[in-house]
Motif scaffolding. Structure first.
Motif, PDB file in Angstrom:
ATOM      1  N   LEU A  82       0.823  -1.209   0.000  1.00  0.00           N
ATOM      2  CA  LEU A  82       0.000   0.000   0.000  1.00  0.00           C
ATOM      3  C   LEU A  82       0.858   1.261   0.000  1.00  0.00           C
ATOM      4  O   LEU A  82       0.575   2.220  -0.727  1.00  0.00           O
ATOM      5  CB  LEU A  82      -0.926   0.012   1.220  1.00  0.00           C
ATOM      6  N   ILE A  83       1.881   1.266   0.820  1.00  0.00           N
ATOM      7  CA  ILE A  83       2.758   2.435   0.867  1.00  0.00           C
ATOM      8  C   ILE A  83       3.364   2.698  -0.506  1.00  0.00           C
ATOM      9  O   ILE A  83       3.396   3.844  -0.996  1.00  0.00           O
ATOM     10  CB  ILE A  83       3.865   2.247   1.926  1.00  0.00           C
ATOM     11  N   GLU A  84       3.833   1.668  -1.163  1.00  0.00           N
ATOM     12  CA  GLU A  84       4.408   1.831  -2.501  1.00  0.00           C
ATOM     13  C   GLU A  84       3.361   2.273  -3.504  1.00  0.00           C
ATOM     14  O   GLU A  84       3.634   3.092  -4.392  1.00  0.00           O
ATOM     15  CB  GLU A  84       5.065   0.523  -2.955  1.00  0.00           C
ATOM     16  N   ARG A  85       2.154   1.762  -3.388  1.00  0.00           N
ATOM     17  CA  ARG A  85       1.080   2.171  -4.297  1.00  0.00           C
ATOM     18  C   ARG A  85       0.728   3.641  -4.089  1.00  0.00           C
ATOM     19  O   ARG A  85       0.525   4.385  -5.052  1.00  0.00           O
ATOM     20  CB  ARG A  85      -0.153   1.299  -4.075  1.00  0.00           C
ATOM     21  N   PHE A  86       0.646   4.057  -2.846  1.00  0.00           N
ATOM     22  CA  PHE A  86       0.347   5.460  -2.566  1.00  0.00           C
ATOM     23  C   PHE A  86       1.435   6.389  -3.106  1.00  0.00           C
ATOM     24  O   PHE A  86       1.161   7.526  -3.498  1.00  0.00           O
ATOM     25  CB  PHE A  86       0.205   5.694  -1.055  1.00  0.00           C
ATOM     26  N   LYS A  87       2.671   5.900  -3.116  1.00  0.00           N
ATOM     27  CA  LYS A  87       3.802   6.738  -3.538  1.00  0.00           C
ATOM     28  C   LYS A  87       4.052   6.683  -5.046  1.00  0.00           C
ATOM     29  O   LYS A  87       4.963   7.351  -5.539  1.00  0.00           O
ATOM     30  CB  LYS A  87       5.066   6.301  -2.784  1.00  0.00           C
ATOM     31  N   ASN A  88       3.267   5.916  -5.781  1.00  0.00           N
ATOM     32  CA  ASN A  88       3.457   5.754  -7.223  1.00  0.00           C
ATOM     33  C   ASN A  88       3.319   7.103  -7.934  1.00  0.00           C
ATOM     34  O   ASN A  88       2.215   7.637  -8.061  1.00  0.00           O
ATOM     35  CB  ASN A  88       2.420   4.768  -7.769  1.00  0.00           C
ATOM     36  N   PRO A  89       4.415   7.690  -8.428  1.00  0.00           N
ATOM     37  CA  PRO A  89       4.342   9.031  -9.028  1.00  0.00           C
ATOM     38  C   PRO A  89       3.648   9.037 -10.381  1.00  0.00           C
ATOM     39  O   PRO A  89       3.217  10.091 -10.847  1.00  0.00           O
ATOM     40  CB  PRO A  89       5.818   9.429  -9.165  1.00  0.00           C
ATOM     41  N   ALA A  90       3.534   7.863 -11.010  1.00  0.00           N
ATOM     42  CA  ALA A  90       2.895   7.798 -12.324  1.00  0.00           C
ATOM     43  C   ALA A  90       1.379   7.794 -12.221  1.00  0.00           C
ATOM     44  O   ALA A  90       0.684   7.999 -13.220  1.00  0.00           O
ATOM     45  CB  ALA A  90       3.361   6.545 -13.066  1.00  0.00           C
ATOM     46  N   LEU A  91       0.856   7.569 -11.010  1.00  0.00           N
ATOM     47  CA  LEU A  91      -0.584   7.488 -10.800  1.00  0.00           C
ATOM     48  C   LEU A  91      -1.041   8.767 -10.101  1.00  0.00           C
ATOM     49  O   LEU A  91      -0.900   8.907  -8.899  1.00  0.00           O
ATOM     50  CB  LEU A  91      -0.904   6.270  -9.938  1.00  0.00           C
ATOM     51  N   LYS A  92      -1.552   9.688 -10.853  1.00  0.00           N
ATOM     52  CA  LYS A  92      -1.894  11.009 -10.308  1.00  0.00           C
ATOM     53  C   LYS A  92      -3.316  10.994  -9.755  1.00  0.00           C
ATOM     54  O   LYS A  92      -4.259  11.503 -10.364  1.00  0.00           O
ATOM     55  CB  LYS A  92      -1.697  12.077 -11.374  1.00  0.00           C
ATOM     56  N   HIS A  93      -3.449  10.388  -8.574  1.00  0.00           N
ATOM     57  CA  HIS A  93      -4.747  10.248  -7.916  1.00  0.00           C
ATOM     58  C   HIS A  93      -4.999  11.489  -7.069  1.00  0.00           C
ATOM     59  O   HIS A  93      -4.361  11.705  -6.036  1.00  0.00           O
ATOM     60  CB  HIS A  93      -4.752   8.989  -7.045  1.00  0.00           C
ATOM     61  N   ARG A  94      -5.934  12.311  -7.495  1.00  0.00           N
ATOM     62  CA  ARG A  94      -6.145  13.605  -6.861  1.00  0.00           C
ATOM     63  C   ARG A  94      -6.791  13.463  -5.485  1.00  0.00           C
ATOM     64  O   ARG A  94      -7.742  12.701  -5.295  1.00  0.00           O
ATOM     65  CB  ARG A  94      -7.010  14.489  -7.752  1.00  0.00           C
ATOM     66  N   THR A  95      -6.283  14.203  -4.537  1.00  0.00           N
ATOM     67  CA  THR A  95      -6.872  14.205  -3.201  1.00  0.00           C
ATOM     68  C   THR A  95      -8.321  14.676  -3.256  1.00  0.00           C
ATOM     69  O   THR A  95      -9.174  14.169  -2.515  1.00  0.00           O
ATOM     70  CB  THR A  95      -6.054  15.096  -2.251  1.00  0.00           C
ATOM     71  N   TRP A  96      -8.629  15.630  -4.110  1.00  0.00           N
ATOM     72  CA  TRP A  96     -10.001  16.138  -4.240  1.00  0.00           C
ATOM     73  C   TRP A  96     -10.948  15.045  -4.690  1.00  0.00           C
ATOM     74  O   TRP A  96     -12.087  14.961  -4.228  1.00  0.00           O
ATOM     75  CB  TRP A  96     -10.019  17.307  -5.221  1.00  0.00           C
TER      76      TRP A  96
END
Length: 493
Positions: free
Chosen positions: A354-368
């Motif tokens: 999960l930590i690595e998935r959250f840090k994936n820079p290629a996946l621009k998952h917006r906080t909004w």
């Protein structure tokens, strides 16, 4: 540039995977309600893998509100691209399992006819938490929900997911056709049992005999679904089109990780999803708790605190060491002790992933994007864990910081004084309460604690919870999210 379609499939880049079966031979076995990005990146992909072996399981997908997906994919014969992105690069695959898309408000009778047809053996859903028209705190049907009020008045022309399902089941029951299986793939606690409870109650309100039949005959297996799917951007469309060699009006972007755990209860049969990576079990609940509390709970906490701090994406928030420490602490100290996994489950590996998935820079998952519909998500993602921690007299400080950040977010005004575009079915009510509270953290907390649909009757009476939320909210107002998280994690480490 030419448009992605059946006619242009053969002309695509050789690096792009495409359907290996004859789409003309596919029959409809599944109707899916809620044809959003998540379904197209998850269940439709698993089904696409099955169709080469068994063509009976094609999908007719229905949009319950907007025609946008239909408008994008109908000219493409239902085809679309899944882009899997990671630090290692990007791979593209064209999915063909959705044979047709229907806009429910424009063709409700046609949709109901397909759902009622004997060949349809599964009706699946990804309509988000709010689509079940239920009370998130209790899991029961909200009989005052506007869509439910409408459907009870016009049950033959429903517009809600429960209304559509029950009307299709009524038609099958009337002619002696066995019921389809209802397969929910949304983030609800005990999601199969929750949807069953909602459907039975709605059916009872239509006809008591129908209610008894739904209760005794309709299978609603629980599931756990896991894949991060950010909203598609114009930049994604342009990049994917260049690689694809064709224009795709609505591709979906996702991560390499995917998981689907399903209770094996399908009286009318099912696709062999297990050969494509799904896991069939007798009890989904432990996996569901693991995902809802570790992934979704952390995601929501990051979304509210990250947005308030000015972080546009989850990866940006996780690049802040204090935010990463907060997530580690939340998972290890407050969530994990509430989980009860089967023997052999590797929670430590799941958390590291999960930590690595959250840090994936290629996946621009917006906080909004993640922050949407918080009134529906909080009870499942954070408050269930809070209740378990309180029962065990355990710490809830990180959990309550996430709740406080949600309270600060739904005021609709950010730390710079700018407007927040709060997307939530209760947004107007929450904003009214926030305006009444003014700038007082204590008053705001008190107003929001009184929303029983979110907090129930128990949590507002527990000072361990209310005091911790109020203190955290006071710090967020006084110091801002970024400084609060930094000081908070420093104190708790």
């Amino acid at each position: 540039m030419k448009r992605l379609s059946e006619a242009t499939l053969a002309d695509l880049s050789v690096a792009v995977r495409r359907p290996v079966y004859d789409r003309a031979q596919i029959a409809t076995g599944i109707v899916h309600l809620g044809v959003g990005a998540f379904h197209r990146a998850h269940q439709a992909v698993y089904t696409d893998d099955v169709l080469a072996r068994d063509p009976r399981w094609g999908i007719v997908a229905a949009s319950l509100r907007s025609p946008d997906t239909y408008d994008a994919l109908e000219p493409q014969n239902g085809l679309y691209t899944v882009s899997v992105r990671s630090k290692a690069g990007e791979s593209l695959r064209v999915i063909g399992s959705i044979s047709r898309i229907i806009v429910a408000p424009e063709a409700v009778d046609e949709l109901l006819g397909i759902m009622a047809h004997p060949a349809t053996r599964i009706v699946s859903l990804t309509v988000t938490e709010k689509g079940y028209c239920h009370d998130p705190a209790t899991g029961v049907l909200n009989e005052k929900h506007p869509d439910i009020v409408h459907d009870l008045g016009e049950p033959r022309r429903p517009r809600s997911a429960p209304g559509l399902i029950v009307e299709a089941l009524r038609r099958r029951h009337a002619v002696g056709t066995p019921p389809f299986t209802v397969l929910t793939c949304d983030n609800l606690p005990s999601n199969g049992r929750t949807v069953k409870r909602v459907l039975v109650r709605y059916a009872e309100l239509i006809d008591s005999d129908l209610g008894r039949w739904v209760e005794s005959e309709v299978a609603c297996p629980s599931t756990m679904v896991d894949r991060i799917v950010p909203a598609t951007t114009d930049e994604d469309r342009a990049r994917i089109g260049q690689i694809l060699g064709a224009r795709d009006a609505w591709p979906v972007v996702t991560e390499p990780f995917t998981q689907w755990v399903i209770e094996d209860d399908f009286p009318q049969g099912r696709p062999a999803w297990e050969v494509t990576g799904a896991e069939f079990v007798t009890d989904v609940e432990p996996f569901e708790h693991m995902k809802l509390r570790l992934l979704n709970g952390s995601h929501s906490t990051l979304a509210y605190l990250g947005y308030l701090a000015g972080y546009e994406t989850v990866a940006e928030a996780m690049a802040d060491p204090a935010y990463e420490r907060l997530v580690h602490g939340l998972m290890d100290e407050e969530v994990t002790p509430t989980l009860h996994m089967p023997p052999g489950s590797d929670i430590a590996s799941y958390k590291r992933a999960l930590i690595e998935r959250f840090k994936n820079p290629a996946l621009k998952h917006r906080t909004w994007q993640i922050a949407m519909d918080g009134s529906q998500k909080l009870p499942q993602r954070l408050l269930g864990t809070v209740r378990d921690c309180l029962r065990n007299n355990a710490s809830v400080h990180r959990l309550t910081l996430g709740v406080a950040a949600w309270m600060r977010y739904v005021t609709g005004i950010d730390e710079t004084g700018a407007q927040i575009d709060v997307r939530d079915p209760m947004a107007a009510r929450l904003r009214t309460l926030a305006d009444r509270a003014g700038s007082s953290a204590e008053r705001l907390a008190g107003e929001l604690f009184a929303v029983r649909e979110i907090f129930g009757d128990d949590l507002p009476k527990d000072l361990r919870f209310t005091d911790a939320v109020t203190v955290a909210l006071t710090h967020l107002y006084a110091k801002g999210a970024k400084r609060t998280v930094a000081e908070f994690t420093s104190t708790l480490s």
